[in-house]
Design a protein around this motif. Structure first.
Motif, PDB file in Angstrom:
ATOM      1  N   VAL A  78      14.036  54.243  25.362  1.00 15.66           N
ATOM      2  CA  VAL A  78      14.393  53.266  24.329  1.00 15.66           C
ATOM      3  C   VAL A  78      13.651  51.951  24.564  1.00 15.66           C
ATOM      4  O   VAL A  78      13.196  51.296  23.621  1.00 15.66           O
ATOM      5  CB  VAL A  78      15.915  53.050  24.306  1.00 15.66           C
ATOM      6  N   GLN A  79      13.529  51.545  25.841  1.00 16.02           N
ATOM      7  CA  GLN A  79      12.784  50.320  26.138  1.00 16.02           C
ATOM      8  C   GLN A  79      11.314  50.458  25.741  1.00 16.02           C
ATOM      9  O   GLN A  79      10.711  49.507  25.224  1.00 16.02           O
ATOM     10  CB  GLN A  79      12.915  49.983  27.626  1.00 16.02           C
ATOM     11  N   THR A  80      10.743  51.635  25.973  1.00 16.90           N
ATOM     12  CA  THR A  80       9.353  51.863  25.547  1.00 16.90           C
ATOM     13  C   THR A  80       9.235  51.779  24.030  1.00 16.90           C
ATOM     14  O   THR A  80       8.303  51.161  23.492  1.00 16.90           O
ATOM     15  CB  THR A  80       8.879  53.241  26.050  1.00 16.90           C
ATOM     16  N   THR A  81      10.191  52.389  23.336  1.00 15.69           N
ATOM     17  CA  THR A  81      10.199  52.306  21.878  1.00 15.69           C
ATOM     18  C   THR A  81      10.335  50.859  21.406  1.00 15.69           C
ATOM     19  O   THR A  81       9.688  50.437  20.431  1.00 15.69           O
ATOM     20  CB  THR A  81      11.350  53.151  21.317  1.00 15.69           C
ATOM     21  N   LEU A  82      11.174  50.088  22.099  1.00 19.49           N
ATOM     22  CA  LEU A  82      11.349  48.682  21.746  1.00 19.49           C
ATOM     23  C   LEU A  82      10.045  47.909  21.918  1.00 19.49           C
ATOM     24  O   LEU A  82       9.667  47.096  21.069  1.00 19.49           O
ATOM     25  CB  LEU A  82      12.452  48.077  22.608  1.00 19.49           C
ATOM     26  N   GLY A  83       9.338  48.165  23.021  1.00 19.87           N
ATOM     27  CA  GLY A  83       8.058  47.491  23.243  1.00 19.87           C
ATOM     28  C   GLY A  83       7.024  47.858  22.191  1.00 19.87           C
ATOM     29  O   GLY A  83       6.285  46.992  21.695  1.00 19.87           O
TER      30      GLY A  83
ATOM     31  N   ASN B  29      22.320  53.230  25.200  1.00 19.45           N
ATOM     32  CA  ASN B  29      21.474  53.723  24.117  1.00 19.45           C
ATOM     33  C   ASN B  29      21.830  53.088  22.775  1.00 19.45           C
ATOM     34  O   ASN B  29      20.951  52.762  21.961  1.00 19.45           O
ATOM     35  CB  ASN B  29      21.581  55.248  24.022  1.00 19.45           C
ATOM     36  N   ILE B  30      23.110  52.890  22.512  1.00 18.64           N
ATOM     37  CA  ILE B  30      23.535  52.329  21.226  1.00 18.64           C
ATOM     38  C   ILE B  30      23.098  50.890  21.091  1.00 18.64           C
ATOM     39  O   ILE B  30      22.534  50.488  20.051  1.00 18.64           O
ATOM     40  CB  ILE B  30      25.059  52.464  21.073  1.00 18.64           C
ATOM     41  N   SER B  31      23.348  50.065  22.119  1.00 21.46           N
ATOM     42  CA  SER B  31      22.977  48.662  22.031  1.00 21.46           C
ATOM     43  C   SER B  31      21.465  48.469  21.978  1.00 21.46           C
ATOM     44  O   SER B  31      20.957  47.619  21.235  1.00 21.46           O
ATOM     45  CB  SER B  31      23.574  47.882  23.212  1.00 21.46           C
ATOM     46  N   LEU B  32      20.719  49.289  22.734  1.00 28.96           N
ATOM     47  CA  LEU B  32      19.272  49.163  22.699  1.00 28.96           C
ATOM     48  C   LEU B  32      18.708  49.624  21.354  1.00 28.96           C
ATOM     49  O   LEU B  32      17.738  49.038  20.849  1.00 28.96           O
ATOM     50  CB  LEU B  32      18.655  49.978  23.840  1.00 28.96           C
ATOM     51  N   LEU B  33      19.290  50.659  20.765  1.00 33.34           N
ATOM     52  CA  LEU B  33      18.840  51.071  19.438  1.00 33.34           C
ATOM     53  C   LEU B  33      19.149  49.996  18.399  1.00 33.34           C
ATOM     54  O   LEU B  33      18.370  49.778  17.468  1.00 33.34           O
ATOM     55  CB  LEU B  33      19.514  52.395  19.054  1.00 33.34           C
ATOM     56  N   ALA B  34      20.283  49.321  18.560  1.00 30.28           N
ATOM     57  CA  ALA B  34      20.612  48.231  17.646  1.00 30.28           C
ATOM     58  C   ALA B  34      19.598  47.095  17.764  1.00 30.28           C
ATOM     59  O   ALA B  34      19.164  46.522  16.764  1.00 30.28           O
ATOM     60  CB  ALA B  34      22.023  47.719  17.934  1.00 30.28           C
ATOM     61  N   ILE B  35      19.207  46.778  19.006  1.00 28.45           N
ATOM     62  CA  ILE B  35      18.192  45.739  19.210  1.00 28.45           C
ATOM     63  C   ILE B  35      16.861  46.174  18.608  1.00 28.45           C
ATOM     64  O   ILE B  35      16.137  45.378  17.986  1.00 28.45           O
ATOM     65  CB  ILE B  35      18.056  45.429  20.710  1.00 28.45           C
ATOM     66  N   THR B  36      16.525  47.443  18.821  1.00 28.83           N
ATOM     67  CA  THR B  36      15.255  47.955  18.273  1.00 28.83           C
ATOM     68  C   THR B  36      15.234  47.862  16.756  1.00 28.83           C
ATOM     69  O   THR B  36      14.217  47.482  16.166  1.00 28.83           O
ATOM     70  CB  THR B  36      15.047  49.412  18.701  1.00 28.83           C
TER      71      THR B  36
END
Length: 393
Positions: A334-339, A386-393
């Motif tokens: 998820v962090q890679t996807t965010l970047g 996973n939920i919070s990181l997807l929300a940030i993404t």
């Protein structure tokens, strides 16, 4: 004056404000608990009662029944379930979300005390309770096995060395042991031989319990000094029971080995756990609700070599299931996807604006806003999942 005009007119203030966002955001990011899913704490209390040798029907009618009738009077119970098996009963109560778990625990404790008079007097200990989270699951499984030592001895090492010391680590809620093999001496009475000597099982039980008693003996009082008499009645092994006199018949002693087979065994031989094809003792480690799963697993793993140094070399320690591995991988994905999403957004802005200087502003604003979000997540007790990181993404 609008916010944007204020920031343009006061660049120093804007710079300091952004730096504070970054500092507090980085601090919050380091403190955020890491887990697979958001934390959901249901006010749940489990009550356990043990009566060795009792059947499931006996446990349900004599132990679970009185406890359930007593617990039904506690306000705020949303659901109550019970399960009874050989020698053990568990009653699980889930309360309303707005019910204070500490107040519910006091109510459960008082109801247990009031129900003791209705429970079988043979209970070795009063029912115990603990606060649990049914949505939680073990984060780490550790197995102890040995090809030479008996499982009862391996169980002692697991409970006295591993479980006790791991429970004291920061972030660990509890350590459950599967496949317990606590040492015990078993007495298999031959009913025909006992009946031939006019003995019942109650006679044998009373004689064994009296011989294994550790009650105070008394004291000797003299003119110049008093002396306390200390007689140890504990018999730790089966060989000590063979010559135990159960009764006297026609002036002759009836010894235990004449009517029963006495041997070293375990308390419950119906429990078992395996590592591959070998029997083992498995420890399941649970984290506290606000703890970082990855940090707790790393802490436990770092201590395993020290704990293993306290065991004989013949005891092998295996890590069966590490839940932090999947969490690390999913969070990293998820962090890679965010970047990647940040880079794509900046590129799209650059394509539309066609100006590098104009693109610098959103290119700086995006990471600053995301880092600052971590500070607010820490304040509101969110977790990095996973939920919070997807929300940030």
């Amino acid at each position: 004056m609008s916010l944007s005009e204020l920031c343009i007119r006061r660049p120093v203030m804007t710079t300091l404000l952004m730096l504070s966002f970054i500092v507090f955001g980085l601090f919050g990011y380091k403190q955020l608990p890491v887990s697979a899913l958001p934390r959901v704490d249901f006010p749940t209390i489990a009550v356990y009662a043990n009566l060795p040798g009792a059947s499931a029907d006996t446990m349900a009618s004599s132990v679970a029944g009185p406890l359930e009738r007593s617990f039904a009077t506690i306000p705020g119970i949303n659901m109550m379930t019970s399960s009874s098996n050989l020698g053990r009963t568990a009653v699980v109560m889930q309360f309303d979300l707005d019910r204070n778990i500490d107040g519910a625990a006091l109510d459960v404790q008082s109801n247990i005390s009031a129900t003791l008079k209705n429970l079988p007097p043979q209970l070795p200990a009063p029912p115990s309770f603990q606060k649990v989270n049914p949505a939680d699951s073990p984060i780490l499984f550790i197995a102890l096995a040995s090809k030479t030592l008996p499982l009862s001895q391996v169980d002692d090492y697991g409970e006295l060395v591993f479980a006790q010391q791991i429970s004291q680590l920061k972030g660990v809620a509890q350590v459950l042991i599967f496949g317990q093999q606590k040492f015990a001496v078993r007495v298999d009475v031959d009913s025909d031989k006992a009946a031939a000597r006019n003995l019942t099982l109650d006679n044998v039980q009373t004689a064994v319990a009296a011989a294994n008693s550790s009650t105070p003996v008394g004291a000797l009082q003299g003119v110049r000094q008093n002396l306390t008499v200390d007689a140890t009645g504990q018999m730790p092994h089966a060989a000590d029971y063979n010559n135990l006199v159960v009764a006297w018949r026609k002036g002759a002693p009836v010894r235990l080995n004449e009517i029963a087979k006495v041997y070293d065994s375990v308390e419950n031989n119906q429990l078992a756990a395996w590592v591959g094809a070998d029997r083992a003792i498995v420890l399941a480690i649970f984290r506290q609700s606000d703890a970082n799963t990855v940090d707790v697993v790393d802490t436990v793993k770092a201590k395993i070599p020290y704990y293993q140094s306290q065991l004989p070399p013949s005891v092998d320690v295996h890590i069966l299931n590490d839940r932090s591995v999947s969490i690390r991988q999913s969070i990293a994905d998820v962090q890679t996807t965010l970047g990647i999403s940040i880079v794509l957004v900046v590129l799209v802005i650059f394509v539309f604006l066609k100006s590098a200087s104009a693109t610098i502003i959103p290119a700086l604003a995006l990471p600053v806003s995301l880092i600052g979000t971590c500070a607010f997540m820490y304040v509101f007790s969110y977790s990095l999942d996973n939920i919070s990181l997807l929300a940030i993404t």
